[in-house]
Write a protein that holds these residues in place. Structure first.
Motif, PDB file in Angstrom:
ATOM      1  N   UNK A 132       0.813  -1.212   0.000  1.00  0.00           N
ATOM      2  CA  UNK A 132       0.000   0.000   0.000  1.00  0.00           C
ATOM      3  C   UNK A 132       0.851   1.268   0.000  1.00  0.00           C
ATOM      4  N   UNK A 133       2.173   1.128   0.063  1.00  0.00           N
ATOM      5  CA  UNK A 133       3.032   2.306   0.059  1.00  0.00           C
ATOM      6  C   UNK A 133       2.851   3.149  -1.215  1.00  0.00           C
ATOM      7  N   UNK A 134       2.757   2.568  -2.408  1.00  0.00           N
ATOM      8  CA  UNK A 134       2.533   3.417  -3.590  1.00  0.00           C
ATOM      9  C   UNK A 134       1.142   4.018  -3.661  1.00  0.00           C
ATOM     10  N   UNK A 135       0.204   3.568  -2.837  1.00  0.00           N
ATOM     11  CA  UNK A 135      -1.160   4.085  -2.875  1.00  0.00           C
ATOM     12  C   UNK A 135      -1.410   5.106  -1.779  1.00  0.00           C
ATOM     13  N   UNK A 136      -0.366   5.540  -1.113  1.00  0.00           N
ATOM     14  CA  UNK A 136      -0.492   6.492  -0.004  1.00  0.00           C
ATOM     15  C   UNK A 136      -0.527   7.906  -0.557  1.00  0.00           C
ATOM     16  N   UNK A 137      -1.572   8.626  -0.230  1.00  0.00           N
ATOM     17  CA  UNK A 137      -1.755   9.980  -0.771  1.00  0.00           C
ATOM     18  C   UNK A 137      -0.900  10.994  -0.020  1.00  0.00           C
ATOM     19  N   UNK A 138      -0.895  10.942   1.296  1.00  0.00           N
ATOM     20  CA  UNK A 138      -0.167  11.931   2.107  1.00  0.00           C
ATOM     21  C   UNK A 138       1.092  11.303   2.702  1.00  0.00           C
ATOM     22  N   UNK A 139       2.090  11.090   1.873  1.00  0.00           N
ATOM     23  CA  UNK A 139       3.344  10.507   2.362  1.00  0.00           C
ATOM     24  C   UNK A 139       4.058  11.450   3.330  1.00  0.00           C
ATOM     25  N   UNK A 140       3.748  12.713   3.258  1.00  0.00           N
ATOM     26  CA  UNK A 140       4.367  13.654   4.191  1.00  0.00           C
ATOM     27  C   UNK A 140       3.904  13.412   5.619  1.00  0.00           C
ATOM     28  N   UNK A 141       2.831  12.636   5.802  1.00  0.00           N
ATOM     29  CA  UNK A 141       2.372  12.266   7.148  1.00  0.00           C
ATOM     30  C   UNK A 141       2.692  10.808   7.470  1.00  0.00           C
ATOM     31  N   UNK A 142       3.689  10.269   6.788  1.00  0.00           N
ATOM     32  CA  UNK A 142       3.991   8.845   6.950  1.00  0.00           C
ATOM     33  C   UNK A 142       4.393   8.490   8.364  1.00  0.00           C
ATOM     34  N   UNK A 143       4.878   9.454   9.131  1.00  0.00           N
ATOM     35  CA  UNK A 143       5.323   9.114  10.483  1.00  0.00           C
ATOM     36  C   UNK A 143       4.155   8.706  11.375  1.00  0.00           C
ATOM     37  N   UNK A 144       2.926   9.012  10.957  1.00  0.00           N
ATOM     38  CA  UNK A 144       1.760   8.617  11.735  1.00  0.00           C
ATOM     39  C   UNK A 144       1.700   7.108  11.873  1.00  0.00           C
ATOM     40  N   UNK A 145       2.053   6.393  10.818  1.00  0.00           N
ATOM     41  CA  UNK A 145       2.026   4.930  10.902  1.00  0.00           C
ATOM     42  C   UNK A 145       3.425   4.326  11.078  1.00  0.00           C
ATOM     43  N   UNK A 153       3.356  21.062  -3.542  1.00  0.00           N
ATOM     44  CA  UNK A 153       3.288  22.527  -3.611  1.00  0.00           C
ATOM     45  C   UNK A 153       2.168  23.078  -2.734  1.00  0.00           C
ATOM     46  N   UNK A 154       1.116  22.297  -2.569  1.00  0.00           N
ATOM     47  CA  UNK A 154       0.001  22.779  -1.752  1.00  0.00           C
ATOM     48  C   UNK A 154       0.086  22.391  -0.300  1.00  0.00           C
ATOM     49  N   UNK A 155       1.171  21.725   0.100  1.00  0.00           N
ATOM     50  CA  UNK A 155       1.316  21.279   1.488  1.00  0.00           C
ATOM     51  C   UNK A 155       2.029  22.371   2.288  1.00  0.00           C
ATOM     52  N   UNK A 156       1.388  22.790   3.343  1.00  0.00           N
ATOM     53  CA  UNK A 156       1.991  23.773   4.256  1.00  0.00           C
ATOM     54  C   UNK A 156       2.411  23.066   5.538  1.00  0.00           C
ATOM     55  N   UNK A 157       3.100  23.815   6.389  1.00  0.00           N
ATOM     56  CA  UNK A 157       3.556  23.233   7.658  1.00  0.00           C
ATOM     57  C   UNK A 157       2.384  22.854   8.536  1.00  0.00           C
ATOM     58  N   UNK A 158       1.271  23.565   8.392  1.00  0.00           N
ATOM     59  CA  UNK A 158       0.098  23.243   9.198  1.00  0.00           C
ATOM     60  C   UNK A 158      -0.582  21.956   8.725  1.00  0.00           C
ATOM     61  N   UNK A 159      -0.368  21.607   7.442  1.00  0.00           N
ATOM     62  CA  UNK A 159      -0.978  20.375   6.925  1.00  0.00           C
ATOM     63  C   UNK A 159      -0.249  19.123   7.401  1.00  0.00           C
ATOM     64  N   UNK A 160       0.950  19.314   7.878  1.00  0.00           N
ATOM     65  CA  UNK A 160       1.757  18.167   8.288  1.00  0.00           C
ATOM     66  C   UNK A 160       1.405  17.798   9.726  1.00  0.00           C
ATOM     67  N   UNK A 161       1.123  16.505   9.927  1.00  0.00           N
ATOM     68  CA  UNK A 161       0.857  16.010  11.282  1.00  0.00           C
ATOM     69  C   UNK A 161       2.200  15.670  11.911  1.00  0.00           C
ATOM     70  N   UNK A 162       2.730  16.622  12.695  1.00  0.00           N
ATOM     71  CA  UNK A 162       4.009  16.372  13.351  1.00  0.00           C
ATOM     72  C   UNK A 162       3.792  15.333  14.442  1.00  0.00           C
TER      73      UNK A 162
END
Length: 1517
Positions: free
Chosen positions: A1182-1195, A1323-1332
């Motif tokens: 499912x790694x290639x089907x992940x839309x928000x890879x910038x939030x990958x640390x969640x899992x 390009x549309x990802x801001x720092x607020x969109x990232x789940x730190x």
């Protein structure tokens, strides 16, 4: 159960159509007009049609006969829905929920089943209970909705329709079927069969919901009526194609039979011809046996009237009786009528006597006489009395004692002449001597056992000399004719006047022959030439001796002409008899004028004198057409003269010189020049001689200019040279220039796959060659594949093959050494080193040039890195026959590049449309047989019916390189039903990947047992998802389906390499070779040790291939993940499914290309699997089907062990799985020997230099010699360039970064450049969109204790920060260590009490102050908020799991956890209970949260804290 697609055409307006080409194999109902509903909001119903099959065999036993008893082993193996519940309370809860569902369904009544398209899957007992309150129509609809889609499910539905067992669920029906075959489906086989059906049920349930939502979103187009009609037409077209090819092959076979065998004569014509031959034979024998007349009694004057007609009367009678026997035995009315007419011509007295004899015989046995029976003897006595007791020909009397021989081919007298010589004392007759089969009369003679004249001394001497055990050469004395005085007188009872026999049918040459036989004391032979019936001396296999041939020699001067001489296989003939025969022939020019054929095959007694005479005879026989001296040894001194004479003959059209000793000396080349230089010869047989490479070259030099030779036989002629190709390749290569050959026989010549490629290259454009005989050559799979490609080419005239015994070659023989070159039609790219002095290498070079032309590639682009040992090298051009004129010397090295062709040919295909690429590529790269050539291909397949090894090789040759369509596959199944299972199994990969082909192909299995066993063997192929190929593969290449998967992986790897180069992407492959494959191994050995580039590796067809594949595609802008509600329902369906965890993973992989997920979805999914390996596998595909890879640390934080992260990095790639957006707390250990790990090290260094020089904590470098460098001066800046990083050693460390030092934009650019993240999305990802996020295993344990304390007292971490700041004496927005310690005391935090309290608080403070400023800012404190989010989400996920398992009431969950009813749970009991109910998340965190009193136990009151984490109730729509 034969369920071909041709029998599945709709009879009631239904057909099979796929819901989608890949993923779930579905069968959608084509409804009637009143049932069609194309509403987009309606869920897709994958229904079954049990009436598709017109005729089926029952494969399942009666359910009533199989219910009890059940053996424990079978029950435990295949028991339906045998999922174990965590506890009794949980099982009760599940049954309660199912009962509620059942009651709700009952209350809804018919309205529920007329509108609902999806209901809960029920057990058999629940269905029976439900059906009691439903009508028949409603019951049928319930069963349709309970059914599922899939290959096995649809097969079971057809079986149920045939058995009228539609009331059974598919699961129960399969259970009965497996139980009836315990020997086949015991253990793993039964588990796999049951798991397959459960997987199809789960897949069908998941896809129904997914497709419905996708259609609502407009991602999938709605399925309209036109789509169904198009599929129906598709099936009708396939049925028409099958009927056409069946009729075409039948007509082709009939034409071949008529051309080879012709028509048979009419029965009456045959009988008349045999009657004439018999009369002539009677005349021949009556003249020879003159002594029989001397022994007869005296006749009265009354009897004299019957003298003249007596002989003919006896002959007619004998013929009539013999034919009567045959007619009565075979019930032939025509022959009976003819016999009746024959009896009417007999004298009246004879007729009366015979009628009386017939009346005395029982009707059941009339005229069914047996040899030496009383009836025969009495009939003979009647004739002797009536015909004046005249002793007629013994043959006439013996014919009534024999059954009639065969009509088509009269049998010889005896198989060997020596048997005749042993019976010299016996008397010759005209009847057959061997036991005849039940057939019509023949003219062959036999030997009577009646006493004859005594032997003379000369005859006795002849018998001694010709005795098989004491054979010595004859002398001149032996060959002298014997006088009549040599025969002693025979006692006579009375002397009667001599009466001349009736010799009106006997020519003068026959008299001469009989005189010669009398003089030489040899028994006459009744061949047609001796009796005057024919001018052809046909004496093959007659056992002739020299005396027999000398007797024939004496009559030659009285013959007018001679058309044929056939002395084949007369082993006793020597020069003593053959030389006079040839000399007499040479004297008679009138005989040689009409001579057309001479056959002396296997006349091994022919010596030098005979051959010399034959050489003198050949020029005289100017009109001779055929000569056969096979098996006659030609001396070296005669070979050249003999070949010169044959080559210069003006009329010869057939020369057979098989096994004559040609080859192996200096004169062989000249002999071959004369033979192949003949201007008239059309057929040349040189089989079973031995020729070397130079001699085959001579043949090739002369055969290309020969315009008359049409048939060439060279069986078993190739000399053997150790570790060298068969020398016959030299000749085959030159056949490309020949234009006259029609057939070529090269059997038993060690022709392997290399020589077969030469045959394919040379004979591809031959204008006339139609037959190729390759029997007993070790072609193997690869060699036969070349021959079949040649057979199926449009420009080839080849139509008939003989491949019996060609299965011996191994598929891996060509890959024994690293320098071996193998041509792959499907994947020809790679590095080649060719020795152009070898025919195979020259043919391989020409095939590559042909491939470049097929791809429309310029030679300079297709052939790169060229090195030639004899420069300069110029690309070859086509010669006069259209063949590339390749150099014949030197070593040529080059790389054949097809990537440019891929980029140009399929530039319009989308980068991530792997399915379209594979179909287009395989359609072009695989060999597609021409429509006209499918007839000979399938006819040759039918010709090897019953040859199991040949069939297996034939199928393997077709499987990997040929494109097939469904009608051809079904014809092959019907033509050879004994190999139907192997045919389907091996050829399924050659079909186009679409739903209809795959489904219809699996429906061709005759039995469900065959289907289940085949599905187990081709599981890798059925689970392969080309649209999402990421995953781990372990394939057995000898399995055709596994080989197809490996082949497609290599093609996808090459396609993605082309796409990456076209997009200008950085190489992030494991070895720096632009490959998407990782960890590839063959036979347990890493491939990078043998080949530098994977494109240079030619994949063999045996062994085990293992690799990881990681696609470089990522979701594009606009890709929308599944809704949370749908994902939760899918997870509930997975949890409810009785599938094993491994089967659930297979289902998810199959449907993975249909959905996109978010990071939270993946986090939720991995929590459903107990095993770390299962969670790892789910994340990988499912790694290639992940839309928000910038939030990958969640899992990522759910993989708590560092070794889990290392395994994921090894499978997905150190760069692909690099934490570009959130690298904080990432621990790494990189092997700088590997390219990608060296690149990952440079990324860490680059990021550190960009954000803060000290972000890499605890770095050290382990040198190749094992010494450790702690990098006290810091990590070298030069390592930011991967080219300047050390190429050996180990580099490790941990990356940290303070929130204020983050450079999110730079991290985003790294993700786009090296991670291939979509630039539009990033390009549309801001720092607020990232789940730190921060994982629970990243901070020290004391930090987690602090967090547990804060969660129990504050709503969020921000509130805790301001609370601590407010308790400080100094008015500032920073927290110092002193303020931090004082605030914890003020809040009565007792978690750190003890002697080391100060040290523990300092460790917490240092963690929260990563910059080391001595104070904690608000942003730095929010790191604790990341942990807070992880705590909160973990608890909410646990509550959601409890609701799925036990319902909304958490008290039911507590009852299941507290199974002993004590009211409290210790930490150990908590861990055991949570694992028992199937929760595999971090249970310790939840326990710490619930244990608010810190006493180490959880009470029911503390458990109620989870109520506030329950999600809000959803509003009803």
């Amino acid at each position: 159960m034969a369920m071909g697609f041709a029998t599945q055409l709709p009879k009631t307006g239904r057909a099979i159509v796929p819901d989608n080409p890949f993923g779930m194999t579905s069968v959608v109902r084509l409804l009637s007009d009143q049932d069609v509903n194309v509403d987009d909001s309606e869920k897709v119903q994958n229904a079954k049609d049990g009436s598709m099959c017109s005729s089926q065999e029952s494969q399942a036993p009666s359910p009533a006969s199989l219910c009890p008893p059940v053996t424990p082993s079978i029950a435990s193996t295949v028991s339906p829905r045998s999922r174990k519940r965590p506890s009794e309370r949980m099982a009760h809860r599940q049954s309660l929920r199912r009962s509620n569902t059942t009651r709700s369904l009952k209350s809804e009544g018919s309205r529920a089943f007329s509108k609902s398209r999806s209901i809960a899957r029920l057990e058999q007992a629940e269905l029976e209970d439900l059906a009691a309150e439903l009508t028949h129509t409603q019951h049928v609809k319930v069963m349709e909705q309970q059914s599922s889609s899939g290959v096995l499910a649809d097969y079971i539905e057809r079986c149920k329709a045939a058995d009228n067992s539609w009331r059974l669920t598919n699961e129960r029906y399969l259970y009965y079927y497996l139980h009836s075959r315990p020997n086949t489906f015991l253990g793993e086989a039964g588990q796999h069969a049951t798991g397959l059906l459960l997987r199809e049920q789960l897949e069908s349930d998941l896809m129904c919901s997914i497709v419905a939502e996708r259609k609502k979103e407009g991602v999938m187009p709605p399925t309209g009526l036109s789509d169904f009609i198009a599929q129906v037409r598709n099936i009708q077209n396939m049925k028409s194609t099958l009927a056409t090819i069946t009729a075409s092959i039948h007509n082709w076979e009939m034409n071949v039979k008529m051309l080879e065998f012709g028509y048979k004569d009419d029965q009456d014509v045959v009988l008349t011809r045999l009657e004439d031959r018999r009369q002539l034979h009677e005349s021949f024998w009556s003249m020879y046996h003159d002594r029989a007349r001397d022994e007869r009694k005296e006749r009265s004057l009354v009897e004299e009237a019957h003298i003249e007609g007596g002989y003919e009367t006896l002959a007619r009678f004998s013929s009539a009786v013999e034919q009567q026997l045959w007619a009565a035995e075979h019930r032939c009315p025509g022959a009976q009528k003819k016999v009746t007419s024959s009896f009417t011509k007999l004298p009246v007295k004879v007729t009366q006597e015979l009628r009386g004899l017939e009346n005395q015989t029982p009707s059941a046995s009339r005229w069914k006489l047996r040899p030496c029976s009383a009836q025969v003897q009495r009939a003979q006595a009647v004739l002797r009395d009536v015909l004046l007791h005249r002793p007629a020909s013994a043959g006439a009397l013996r014919t009534c004692q024999k059954e009639l021989p065969g009509l088509e081919r009269p049998k010889p007298i005896l198989p060997e002449r020596k048997d005749m010589i042993r019976s010299m004392s016996s008397r010759p007759t005209s009847a057959g001597s061997v036991a005849r089969s039940r057939a019509r009369p023949s003219s062959a003679g036999s030997w009577s056992t009646l006493p004859s004249r005594p032997q003379s001394a000369a005859v006795g001497r002849l018998r001694h000399l010709t005795h098989p055990d004491k054979r010595v050469p004859l002398t001149e004395k032996d060959l002298q004719p014997m006088s009549c005085e040599a025969w002693p007188a025979t006692p006579q009872r009375s002397r009667r006047p001599q009466t001349a026999p009736n010799t009106r049918h006997v020519p003068s040459s026959c008299r001469k022959y009989l005189q010669e036989c009398h003089q030489r004391a040899t028994v006459p032979d009744t061949i047609d030439f001796n009796t005057g019936l024919s001018s052809k001396l046909l004496a093959q296999r007659r056992g002739f001796t020299d005396h027999d041939l000398l007797a024939i020699t004496g009559m030659l001067q009285d013959r007018e002409h001679m058309e044929e001489i056939n002395l084949r296989e007369n082993l006793s003939l020597t020069d003593a008899g053959i030389v006079p025969f040839f000399e007499q022939l040479a004297k008679g020019e009138h005989l040689m004028e009409h001579l057309r054929k001479m056959d002396f095959k296997l006349c091994k007694g022919m010596g030098c004198r005979s051959l010399e005479s034959l050489l003198r005879l050949l020029p005289v026989a100017r009109h001779l057409r055929e000569i056969n001296v096979s098996g006659v040894q030609l001396g070296m001194k005669l070979q050249l003269r003999f070949c010169e004479t044959l080559g210069a003959h003006p009329s010869l059209t057939f020369m057979s010189l098989a096994r004559v000793g040609l080859g192996g000396h200096c004169l062989t080349g000249k002999c071959l020049r004369h033979l192949f230089g003949s201007a008239t010869n059309k057929k040349l047989d040189l089989s079973w001689n031995v020729f070397n490479k130079q001699e085959f070259q001579v043949m090739g030099d002369y055969v290309d200019a020969n315009l008359s030779l049409e048939h060439l036989l060279l069986d078993n002629c190739a000399g053997y040279t150790v570790r060298k190709d068969t020398p016959i390749s030299e000749l085959v290569e030159k056949l490309a220039f020949n234009k006259a050959l029609r057939s070529l026989s090269v059997c038993t010549n060690r022709i392997d796959s290399r020589a077969a490629l030469v045959i394919e290259d040379s004979l591809e454009g031959h204008p006339r060659l139609s037959r190729l005989y390759l029997r007993n050559n070790p072609l193997g799979i690869m060699g036969l594949r070349s021959i079949l490609r040649l057979l199926c080419r449009e420009q080839s005239r080849l139509s008939r093959l003989d491949i019996e015994g060609c299965h011996g070659g191994k598929s891996g023989d060509e890959v024994v050494s690293e320098t071996s070159q193998v041509f792959s039609f499907t994947n020809p790219g790679g590095k080649y080193v060719l020795d152009l002095t070898i025919p195979y290498d020259r043919s391989l070079c020409r095939m590559l040039y042909e491939t470049a032309e097929r791809f429309e590639l310029d030679h300079s682009k297709a052939f790169v890195n060229i090195h030639y040992s004899k420069p300069p090298y110029q690309h070859p051009i086509r010669d006069s026959i259209g063949q590339y004129k390749v150099r014949r010397d030197g070593i040529l090295t080059f790389t054949f590049n097809v990537e440019s062709a891929i980029a140009a040919k399929w530039s319009e295909i989308a980068d991530d449309d792997f399915v379209h690429f594979l179909n287009s590529h395989l359609e072009m790269m695989r060999f597609t047989p021409h429509r006209i050539k499918m007839r000979p291909l399938l006819a040759n397949w039918k010709a090897i019916s019953g040859m199991h090894l040949e069939q297996e090789t034939f199928l393997s040759a077709l499987a990997s390189d040929f494109n097939m369509i469904l009608p051809y596959l079904e014809y092959m199944v019907r033509a050879c039903p004994e190999a139907s299972n192997q045919t389907i199994f091996r050829l399924i990969p050659s079909l186009r990947r679409d739903g209809i082909s795959l489904f219809a192909a699996t429906a061709l299995f005759r039995k469900m047992e065959d289907l289940l066993l085949a599905m187990r063997e081709m599981e890798a192929f059925m689970l392969f998802n080309p649209q999402n190929p990421t995953g781990h593969y372990k394939l057995k290449l000898e399995n055709s389906t596994d080989f197809a998967v490996a082949q497609q992986l290599l093609l996808l790897d090459r396609w993605e390499s082309v796409v990456n180069k076209r997009r200008g992407r950085h190489d992030v492959s494991q070895r720096g070779n632009q490959s998407q494959m990782r960890n590839e191994c063959y036979m347990g050995r890493s491939l990078h040790l043998s080949v530098k580039l994977l494109t240079e590796w030619v994949m063999p067809e045996f062994g085990e291939f293992e690799c990881d594949y990681v696609t470089s595609t990522h979701p594009k802008q606009g890709s929308k993940p599944l809704s949370d509600e749908l994902w939760e329902s899918l997870m509930m369906a997975m949890y409810d499914s009785p599938c094993a965890p491994a089967d659930r993973l297979k289902v998810l992989k199959t449907i993975s290309h249909q959905i996109f997920l978010s990071s939270l979805h993946i986090r939720q999914m991995v929590g459903f699997f107990r095993s770390d390996a299962d969670r790892e596998e789910a994340l990988v595909f499912f790694w290639p089907r992940l839309v928000d890879k910038y939030n990958a640390k969640v899992f990522r934080v759910r993989f708590e062990k560092q070794e889990d992260i290392v395994r994921l990095q090894g499978r997905l790639g150190y760069v692909s799985f690099f934490p570009f957006i959130q690298p904080e707390n990432a621990v790494f250990r990189l092997n700088l020997n590997v390219y990608e790990e060296r690149l990952a090290a440079s990324l860490y260094v680059t990021l550190m230099l960009r954000e803060s020089p000290g972000n890499i904590k605890d770095p050290f470098y382990q040198k190749p010699d094992g010494s450790i460098d702690n990098l006290v001066m810091g990590v070298p800046r030069s390592w930011a360039d991967w080219k300047q990083c050390p190429s050996e050693g180990i580099f490790s460390g941990r990356y940290t970064c303070a929130p204020e030092n983050r450079d999110v934009n730079f991290r985003r650019r790294l993700a786009e450049t090296y991670g291939y993240y979509d630039s539009k999305i990033m390009a549309g990802v801001t720092e607020q969109d990232i789940k730190w996020w921060t994982g629970l295993t990243e901070p020290p344990p004391d930090v987690l204790d602090l967090l547990e304390f804060m969660i129990s007292r504050f709503q969020n971490c921000d509130e805790a920060f301001w609370k601590i700041v407010g308790l400080s004496d100094v008015k500032t927005q920073l927290i110092t260590l002193r303020n931090f310690s004082a605030a914890l005391k003020a809040m009565e935090c007792g978690k750190f009490k003890g002697a080391d309290e100060t040290q523990r608080l300092q460790a917490i403070f240092r963690y929260l102050d990563p910059g080391g400023e001595g104070s904690i800012s608000f942003n730095e404190w929010r790191v604790l908020g990341q942990l807070w989010n992880e705590f909160d989400l973990t608890i909410r996920e646990f509550v959601q799991f409890l609701q799925i398992a036990f319902g909304e009431d958490l008290q039911d969950a507590w009852s299941a956890l507290d199974d002993d009813g004590s009211g409290e749970l210790s930490e150990q009991e908590w861990d055991e209970a949570v694992a028992k109910i199937g929760y595999f998340g971090p249970s310790r965190v939840i326990f710490a949260l619930l244990d608010g009193s810190d006493d180490g136990d959880i009470s029911v009151t503390e458990f109620e804290v989870l109520e506030k984490y329950k999600p809000p109730p959803k509003e009803e729509p």
